[in-house]
Design a protein around this motif. Sequence first.
Motif, short mmCIF file in Angstrom:
data_model
loop_
_atom_site.label_atom_id
_atom_site.label_comp_id
_atom_site.label_asym_id
_atom_site.label_seq_id
_atom_site.Cartn_x
_atom_site.Cartn_y
_atom_site.Cartn_z
N ALA A 180 0.81 -1.22 0.00
CA ALA A 180 0.00 0.00 0.00
C ALA A 180 0.84 1.26 0.00
CB ALA A 180 -0.94 -0.01 1.21
N ARG A 194 0.97 0.23 -6.16
CA ARG A 194 0.07 -0.83 -5.71
C ARG A 194 -0.42 -1.65 -6.90
NH1 ARG A 194 -3.31 3.79 -2.48
NH2 ARG A 194 -1.48 4.60 -1.41
N LEU A 224 -2.92 -5.44 -3.11
CA LEU A 224 -3.87 -4.86 -2.17
C LEU A 224 -4.71 -5.97 -1.52
CD1 LEU A 224 -4.85 -1.75 -4.29
CD2 LEU A 224 -3.79 -1.66 -2.02
N ILE A 283 -5.88 0.68 2.23
CA ILE A 283 -6.01 -0.46 1.32
C ILE A 283 -7.40 -0.53 0.72
CG2 ILE A 283 -6.02 -2.98 1.22
CD1 ILE A 283 -3.69 -3.01 3.14
#
Lengths: 118, 587
Positions: B467, B471, B476, B523
Amino acid sequence: MSRTARPITVTVRRFDPGHDTQPRYERFEVPSSHGLSVLQVMAQIYEQSSPSLAFMYSCRLGKCTSCHVRVNGKVRLACSTIVDGDLVLEPVPHYAVIRDLAVDWSRPLVSRREKGGA
Amino acid sequence: MAWETLADEVLETDVLIVGSEGAGARAAIEAAEQGGRVTLLSKGNLGKTGATVTGDADIDVDSRSCIELWGRPGDPRDSVEAFFEDMVREGDYLNEQHLVWLHVTEAPARVKELTDWGAKIDMLTHAPGHTYPRGVWIPGTEMMRVLKKEVERRPIQVIEHVLVTDLLTHGREVIGAVGLRLTDGRFCVFRARAVILCTGGAMRIYPHTTAPQELTGDGMAMALRAGATLVDMEFPMFLPYIMIDPPSLDGVDFPYLLSAYVECHALNRQGERYMKRWDPERMERSTRDVNSVAAMVEILEGRGSPRGGTYLSLKHLPDNLIQFTAEWFPESFAHWKYGGFDMKAFIGDPTREAIETAPACHFWNGGIRINERCETTLPNLYAAGEGTGLLHGANRVSGNALTQTQVWGRRAGRFAAEHARGRPLGPIHEEQVAALRDRVFGPLERRDGMSPVELRRRVQQVAWAEAGPVRSGEGLARGLQACVEMRTQLPHLWVRSPNRVYNREWTEAIQAENMLENLEMVIRAGVLRQESRGSAYRRDFPQMDNERWLVNIDLWRERGEIRLAPTPVVVTSLTPPKGIFNYGFRV
Ligand SMILES: Cc1cc2nc3c(=O)[nH]c(=O)nc-3n(C[C@H](O)[C@H](O)[C@H](O)COP(=O)(O)OP(=O)(O)OC[C@H]3O[C@@H](n4cnc5c(N)ncnc54)[C@H](O)[C@@H]3O)c2cc1C
Ligand code: FES
């Protein structure tokens, strides 16, 4: 970069005003490495050998001044002071000790002169 | 009243302000001006904690006002309108525009107050992202010196070394907070008619950060637990070229500044100047987001340095030129001394060795959703400063965080004090206080379990790998899974020393949950946003998509689950360009 093999010996003044009558000095060994700061040494002792060690810091950038301690007798910022040998760490004088190396910056000890001498 | 037996100390006030620095101190000053009792809490000592005092530090005001207010050599072509446009364009159009307008128009008066109170100003800087010079130079130490003096001149109750752990609620209304006195371990109940959160960002969820150690996103986590809405949480901001070696200097921005003044080469471990694949024209002089993203791709793809960064090198330059740098570099840089650090002692000779650096988390663009009165979505709860969302959009311009503390701190102080006037204190619920107390003391009373230091490290490791500035959907998803696992460890956190006086591990145990809460928000919002914008780059969606993603992602907790809702951006005067764009090229 140079790496000294010998670990450094760190002697720390421990004192809990609520419980202890006398301060005591405790010794730790910390592996030496290049570019080691006094703050990093305190953090290593806290994380690896003595989780109860009380010490104060905030920015690690030499700006906030909350990490002042006495290093081998001289008041220094722990975060920007490089370690080049064995250390004796004590709280700064003239402030109330919270515990160990942590002092309360809002409680300066009144000096004798200000009290009018006693 | 049985709840009172659960508290070691009970305090009543009209306006309770959590966080004592740029935003908190300014809010307190204004609330005190409005009359009524004001209580200002700090995790550390006023003026020695938080990001404000570390500011380097430019504080933004449009150039024309600089000329009018201080007779400084600014650029008369500048205007509040131009400042407004720069903020929105650099924010990639996610800023709530009516908040931006209030910000640029109130900034001059707020910074003028600082100088009227005695703050000394230095030069006016022109930072990238600003069309005109706007950075009035007031170091964070100077700003806090003045604000502290103004706080102390007024009837403001300042309580230091208090770790506020949660908000107290009655239904959806916020009626106070609970916290721990770090100096003696007493559990306190604070009853208040209005509460203002000025607790700053959550940069510490990352292993590399320029921010102070105590910025663990406590206020944002508390707000989430109390039911408030947060927004733009997918956009923590990173600065490139921050030191990671030696570990003592992790977070020092010396190489970043160096790269602004001297032509430095960013190298991967193959010695390649990887920026050529991102911005062949500007190379290392590209924007800080692109520099951060490019470095992170090298790191994630295994082309990094031994400590997991990339190299910043001066070696292509002649020795005597590099040596000269140490003489003419502005301010505190003479003889390779930087901010009290003797760089040569710490890192060796910069003419011979490259510096290991990485992008470090520097600022929190998102945070608690507030409106123009600094009201959150919960009655009686206000917020200001870093850790509130919508003002900067997806990316903040240099110097504008300190302006934010003053403009929005004052607004929060004013509206909270007005709101508090004549309101009754809310009823305290015993079960709530009991549960919050148990959460605080649990880690201290357990006899076995997981170390908070270990959990903190794990949070930082996951934040960095999955994160950070770069990403992917897969990453994630892994990060989210890790969060779920870490959450199961929270009830097992164990503090090894039972001492209640300034127990660092105890503080860490409480902060660990807040860090995790913030990581999960980054996230979850990051998963939803399927594009790349501002400080958040998705490898699987590498373009900025103004057709689908001109939205702010709202986040709140309902029955234990985080909910998300994309909300269209509020546009007042600057219409975002339509289309899909390459990442990193501001349109
Ligand atoms: C190294 C560095 C340099 C920067 N330079 C600049 C610059 O030049 N220009 C610019 O515009 N911006 C700069 N920024 C950003 C800017 O400094 C911050 O965004 C801004 O100062 C934030 O102010 P604040 O009052 O919102 O929060 P902070 O100053 O971070 O204060 C947060 C406060 O909340 C308290 N707190 C947190 N949690 C709790 C809790 N649980 N209980 C009680 N108290 C709590 C803390 O103790 C502290 O008092 C810089 C940031 C960094 C890290
Ligand atoms: S921790 Fe801030 S000066 Fe050392």
